[in-house]
Motif scaffolding. Sequence first.
Motif, PDB file in Angstrom:
ATOM      1  N   VAL A  62      -7.612  27.265  49.810  1.00 18.92           N
ATOM      2  CA  VAL A  62      -6.341  26.714  49.342  1.00 18.92           C
ATOM      3  C   VAL A  62      -5.489  26.285  50.530  1.00 18.92           C
ATOM      4  CG1 VAL A  62      -4.277  27.117  47.962  1.00 18.92           C
ATOM      5  CG2 VAL A  62      -6.413  28.261  47.358  1.00 18.92           C
ATOM      6  N   ARG A  63      -4.978  25.063  50.481  1.00 19.26           N
ATOM      7  CA  ARG A  63      -4.012  24.560  51.462  1.00 19.26           C
ATOM      8  C   ARG A  63      -2.805  23.989  50.721  1.00 19.26           C
ATOM      9  NH1 ARG A  63      -7.087  24.020  56.237  1.00 19.26           N
ATOM     10  NH2 ARG A  63      -8.652  25.689  56.032  1.00 19.26           N
ATOM     11  N   SER A  64      -1.924  23.336  51.449  1.00 19.17           N
ATOM     12  CA  SER A  64      -0.681  22.858  50.863  1.00 19.17           C
ATOM     13  C   SER A  64      -0.491  21.368  51.136  1.00 19.17           C
ATOM     14  CB  SER A  64       0.505  23.635  51.448  1.00 19.17           C
ATOM     15  OG  SER A  64       1.738  23.079  51.041  1.00 19.17           O
ATOM     16  N   ASP A 111       2.988  26.180  49.671  1.00 16.61           N
ATOM     17  CA  ASP A 111       3.118  26.916  50.931  1.00 16.61           C
ATOM     18  C   ASP A 111       2.901  28.414  50.743  1.00 16.61           C
ATOM     19  OD1 ASP A 111       3.681  24.495  52.084  1.00 16.61           O
ATOM     20  OD2 ASP A 111       5.842  24.759  52.034  1.00 16.61           O
ATOM     21  N   VAL A 112       3.301  28.954  49.595  1.00 18.29           N
ATOM     22  CA  VAL A 112       3.076  30.373  49.330  1.00 18.29           C
ATOM     23  C   VAL A 112       1.583  30.671  49.175  1.00 18.29           C
ATOM     24  CG1 VAL A 112       3.421  32.192  47.598  1.00 18.29           C
ATOM     25  CG2 VAL A 112       5.352  30.810  48.368  1.00 18.29           C
ATOM     26  N   LEU A 113       0.851  29.745  48.551  1.00 12.96           N
ATOM     27  CA  LEU A 113      -0.581  29.968  48.315  1.00 12.96           C
ATOM     28  C   LEU A 113      -1.439  29.554  49.497  1.00 12.96           C
ATOM     29  CD1 LEU A 113      -0.873  28.696  44.629  1.00 12.96           C
ATOM     30  CD2 LEU A 113      -0.480  31.021  45.436  1.00 12.96           C
ATOM     31  N   SER A 114      -0.926  28.693  50.360  1.00 15.98           N
ATOM     32  CA  SER A 114      -1.704  28.211  51.495  1.00 15.98           C
ATOM     33  C   SER A 114      -2.111  29.383  52.388  1.00 15.98           C
ATOM     34  CB  SER A 114      -0.881  27.210  52.312  1.00 15.98           C
ATOM     35  OG  SER A 114      -1.633  26.699  53.385  1.00 15.98           O
ATOM     36  N   GLY A 115      -3.344  29.408  52.770  1.00 19.52           N
ATOM     37  CA  GLY A 115      -3.874  30.520  53.538  1.00 19.52           C
ATOM     38  C   GLY A 115      -4.824  31.365  52.728  1.00 19.52           C
ATOM     39  N   LEU A 116      -4.727  31.314  51.377  1.00 21.94           N
ATOM     40  CA  LEU A 116      -5.781  31.891  50.567  1.00 21.94           C
ATOM     41  C   LEU A 116      -7.064  31.108  50.826  1.00 21.94           C
ATOM     42  CD1 LEU A 116      -3.976  32.336  47.108  1.00 21.94           C
ATOM     43  CD2 LEU A 116      -4.416  34.095  48.830  1.00 21.94           C
ATOM     44  N   PRO A 117      -8.220  31.739  50.795  1.00 21.18           N
ATOM     45  CA  PRO A 117      -9.465  30.990  51.050  1.00 21.18           C
ATOM     46  C   PRO A 117      -9.613  29.806  50.093  1.00 21.18           C
ATOM     47  CG  PRO A 117      -9.888  33.341  51.060  1.00 21.18           C
ATOM     48  CD  PRO A 117      -8.471  33.176  50.595  1.00 21.18           C
ATOM     49  N   GLU A 129       5.809  37.072  37.984  1.00 21.83           N
ATOM     50  CA  GLU A 129       5.341  38.446  38.099  1.00 21.83           C
ATOM     51  C   GLU A 129       3.965  38.474  38.752  1.00 21.83           C
ATOM     52  OE1 GLU A 129       6.781  41.448  37.481  1.00 21.83           O
ATOM     53  OE2 GLU A 129       8.589  40.228  37.262  1.00 21.83           O
ATOM     54  N   ARG A 130       3.177  37.423  38.559  1.00 24.44           N
ATOM     55  CA  ARG A 130       1.898  37.268  39.229  1.00 24.44           C
ATOM     56  C   ARG A 130       1.505  35.798  39.186  1.00 24.44           C
ATOM     57  NH1 ARG A 130      -2.384  40.729  37.476  1.00 24.44           N
ATOM     58  NH2 ARG A 130      -4.049  39.209  37.321  1.00 24.44           N
ATOM     59  N   ILE A 131       0.694  35.392  40.130  1.00 28.77           N
ATOM     60  CA  ILE A 131       0.174  34.033  40.180  1.00 28.77           C
ATOM     61  C   ILE A 131      -1.346  34.127  40.283  1.00 28.77           C
ATOM     62  CG2 ILE A 131       0.118  31.849  41.430  1.00 28.77           C
ATOM     63  CD1 ILE A 131       2.907  32.454  42.477  1.00 28.77           C
ATOM     64  N   GLU A 132      -2.033  33.445  39.381  1.00 27.14           N
ATOM     65  CA  GLU A 132      -3.495  33.428  39.390  1.00 27.14           C
ATOM     66  C   GLU A 132      -3.979  32.057  39.835  1.00 27.14           C
ATOM     67  OE1 GLU A 132      -4.253  36.774  35.912  1.00 27.14           O
ATOM     68  OE2 GLU A 132      -4.910  34.708  35.573  1.00 27.14           O
ATOM     69  N   VAL A 133      -4.956  32.061  40.733  1.00 27.66           N
ATOM     70  CA  VAL A 133      -5.529  30.828  41.274  1.00 27.66           C
ATOM     71  C   VAL A 133      -7.010  30.813  40.945  1.00 27.66           C
ATOM     72  CG1 VAL A 133      -5.906  29.433  43.342  1.00 27.66           C
ATOM     73  CG2 VAL A 133      -3.856  30.858  43.159  1.00 27.66           C
ATOM     74  N   LEU A 134      -7.445  29.806  40.190  1.00 28.06           N
ATOM     75  CA  LEU A 134      -8.853  29.615  39.869  1.00 28.06           C
ATOM     76  C   LEU A 134      -9.347  28.409  40.650  1.00 28.06           C
ATOM     77  CD1 LEU A 134      -7.874  31.436  37.517  1.00 28.06           C
ATOM     78  CD2 LEU A 134      -9.505  30.235  36.054  1.00 28.06           C
ATOM     79  N   ARG A 135     -10.276  28.643  41.568  1.00 25.04           N
ATOM     80  CA  ARG A 135     -10.844  27.544  42.349  1.00 25.04           C
ATOM     81  C   ARG A 135     -12.050  26.981  41.612  1.00 25.04           C
ATOM     82  NH1 ARG A 135      -9.730  31.536  46.853  1.00 25.04           N
ATOM     83  NH2 ARG A 135     -11.693  32.465  46.225  1.00 25.04           N
ATOM     84  N   GLY A 136     -12.174  25.648  41.618  1.00 21.98           N
ATOM     85  CA  GLY A 136     -13.302  25.022  40.946  1.00 21.98           C
ATOM     86  C   GLY A 136     -12.944  24.595  39.538  1.00 21.98           C
ATOM     87  N   GLY A 177      11.004  21.946  50.636  1.00 20.30           N
ATOM     88  CA  GLY A 177      11.412  21.696  49.259  1.00 20.30           C
ATOM     89  C   GLY A 177      10.292  21.409  48.305  1.00 20.30           C
ATOM     90  N   ALA A 178       9.202  20.813  48.769  1.00 13.73           N
ATOM     91  CA  ALA A 178       8.160  20.347  47.855  1.00 13.73           C
ATOM     92  C   ALA A 178       6.783  20.616  48.437  1.00 13.73           C
ATOM     93  CB  ALA A 178       8.324  18.845  47.584  1.00 13.73           C
ATOM     94  N   SER A 179       5.967  21.305  47.655  1.00 12.91           N
ATOM     95  CA  SER A 179       4.567  21.492  48.043  1.00 12.91           C
ATOM     96  C   SER A 179       3.772  21.904  46.814  1.00 12.91           C
ATOM     97  CB  SER A 179       4.424  22.557  49.141  1.00 12.91           C
ATOM     98  OG  SER A 179       4.826  23.829  48.674  1.00 12.91           O
ATOM     99  N   ARG A 180       2.560  21.401  46.729  1.00 17.58           N
ATOM    100  CA  ARG A 180       1.613  21.787  45.683  1.00 17.58           C
ATOM    101  C   ARG A 180       0.325  22.266  46.350  1.00 17.58           C
ATOM    102  NH1 ARG A 180       1.528  19.876  40.192  1.00 17.58           N
ATOM    103  NH2 ARG A 180      -0.714  19.587  40.416  1.00 17.58           N
ATOM    104  N   PRO A 181      -0.438  23.097  45.650  1.00 18.41           N
ATOM    105  CA  PRO A 181      -1.681  23.594  46.250  1.00 18.41           C
ATOM    106  C   PRO A 181      -2.760  22.522  46.331  1.00 18.41           C
ATOM    107  CG  PRO A 181      -1.423  24.425  44.019  1.00 18.41           C
ATOM    108  CD  PRO A 181      -0.147  23.731  44.364  1.00 18.41           C
ATOM    109  N   VAL A 182      -3.536  22.575  47.399  1.00 23.28           N
ATOM    110  CA  VAL A 182      -4.747  21.777  47.573  1.00 23.28           C
ATOM    111  C   VAL A 182      -5.915  22.750  47.463  1.00 23.28           C
ATOM    112  CG1 VAL A 182      -6.046  20.261  49.110  1.00 23.28           C
ATOM    113  CG2 VAL A 182      -3.536  20.177  49.100  1.00 23.28           C
ATOM    114  N   ILE A 183      -6.791  22.568  46.497  1.00 19.78           N
ATOM    115  CA  ILE A 183      -7.888  23.493  46.243  1.00 19.78           C
ATOM    116  C   ILE A 183      -9.214  22.794  46.515  1.00 19.78           C
ATOM    117  CG2 ILE A 183      -9.032  24.956  44.541  1.00 19.78           C
ATOM    118  CD1 ILE A 183      -6.393  25.334  43.161  1.00 19.78           C
TER     119      ILE A 183
END
Length: 680
Positions: free
Chosen positions: A75-77, A67-73, A126-133, A83-89
């Motif tokens: 990325v969804r949830s 849910d925190v990452l959802s909304g990044l291009p 401290e930071r979260i990195e998201v690599l798509r692909g 209580g529970a969510s994982r990223p959908v890339i």
Amino acid sequence: MSKFHLLAASGIAALIGTPAWADAAKEVSEVVVTAAPYVVSMDSSTTSVEVLRRDDLDTAPAAGLGDVLSGLPGVRSTFFGPGASRPVIRGLAGPRVMVLTNGVGMIDASALSPDHQVATDPQEAERIEVLRGPSALAYGGSAIGGVVNIIDDRISDKVVQGFHGRMLAATSTVDDGTTASAAFKAGVGNWVFSLDGLRRESSNYDIPVPAESRRAMQAEGEAYPGPNGSSVENTAVDLYAYGGGVSYVGEKGFLGLAVKRTDSTYGVPGHSHEAHGDHDHDHDHDHDHEEEEGGVVIDLKQTRYDLRGGLDLDLGVFNQLKVSAGYADYEHAELENGVVGTRFLSDGWEARAELVQVERNGWQGAVGFQALSRNLDAVGDEAYVPSTETKEYGVFTLQRLDRDTWGVEGGLRLDHRELKTPDMSRDFTNVSASIGAFLRPADGWFLGLSGSRTSRAPTEAELFANGAHAATRGFEVGDPNLDSEVSYSLDATIHYGAGPWEADLHAFAVKYDGFIDLRATGAEDPVSGFAIYDYLQTDAEFYGAEAEVSYRLWQDGDRSFSLEGAADYVHGETDLGVPARIPPWSVTGRAVFDGGWWTGKLELRQVGEQDRVADFELPTDSYRMINASLSATPFDDKNLKLFAEARNINDAEAREHASFLKDLAPLPGRSFRIGAGYKF
């Protein structure tokens, strides 16, 4: 555990008398830690990258990782309640998206089922990195869809002078939620000590409509009562996380150890069609989940130990050694009316070592080794996966030549995975490779093109599942004869940054040979009443794009006004039809005013309708959401920051198509959140 201790002992022996870390990194815009063992900046990456920094996380909603990452291009949830969510890339989730902590696997059960919480909260980072692909060359086949790396600061690789820290407190209205976190770090000579803690608590959250969707009610022949405000039952969360670390930093290296404890209790919504109370009701502040009859509550506990170190070398072509390892003991119990129905147990270790090459005329590279061992066991009513022991070993190399105006890069990985149950075993040997090229035709421009062949071994669920799975509302049947899933991908990248403009554009196409899919058979299990789903293999194609653009309309000293936009789209198709839960397109527009000591943002987000659906899947309506935020440092002490946020101001009915619960639990309604953070 003995292997973890052995690695720790060998690392300490290597660093005795060699106090630290000489940072040989060249000046770059911002290093992407997850991209490669060597230095790669965000504006020079052929991989699609997003970074959430600590300032972003301070004002991010108190929610799960997805849910925190959802909304990044792109990325969804998987949103299964707060209580529970994982990223959908890029339309992929579960075992195709690897979630790491400091570059090492989570060693939890979150990839097994969407109702299982990730055992690290975003507020610990401290930071979260998201690599798509595809990022499988460095991290293995489970990164075939992307990587999310949660980077904390428990183990320091730099000398710290004095005592430093951060504190945060916030509260939200939609769920009567409160969050408090703190992290402290102290340096004593070459030693650095850290301590951190987090508490997150919330009640059932409010929504502007009934919990069950109009489409679901109509499909069941029920009358839709209209848009009456209510709440989603059994969605309370009570989470504690605390940890600490110690590291020794010398002239040629560093070595550190950390320990963390997570204790979380959260409700799993969707077990009742009814949601009671009006939209402005007073919440029940008693967070004893067991009183919600008929609801399932998950009680999760994990203890994790981490080791991380680095050593400057003079070893031929290599000048640096990086090591990291993690061991975790994880358990969660699924409670029904306070009685344990099913327990999931996972323990194991993962370790990696990387030798980084000396940079020569723009040529960077590294070779690495990765190993893991994990035991997963499920006991009880919903133990649909047998006890499984998984071992994996991989060796890889990544190489990059950057000649300023042009460059090439590539990599190769070989890994072997074994999965063993009491009754059977399977092993897989996989080869993955990539090649890419990039150009800098003019100042501010970066053009990249990369292709990869990636191979992923099936998971324990895909191979051995045989039972009712309440979270997915299906009786899942694995296939022990599945082969590895192989993908062939092409990614194109354009970065531009000059003057008032910044742009980041990505397009991708992926072809799968042996895509592992979960498909309904049309039959029903007579005991559970769930539809029967089989894991099977088919060919598939995915393609899409992400875009981010910003333009600074006005600037006067430290004050400015900018317009920002983002969009994404993904299309999936298999030989058996449309894959389930493919997210629809989205477009986001944002106006940002930076007044020096304060920053205001106004955002409009439009998510499209999804009517390309799999068999037995309902379409999802579009929605439009308005958000706003304000952060300020109004006092002489600029380390104190106040912030306020309004989300879903228009109180829209918003349902996440990528969620199994999208027809039973919409996203939260209108919410106001205020908080304060202090750094010293």
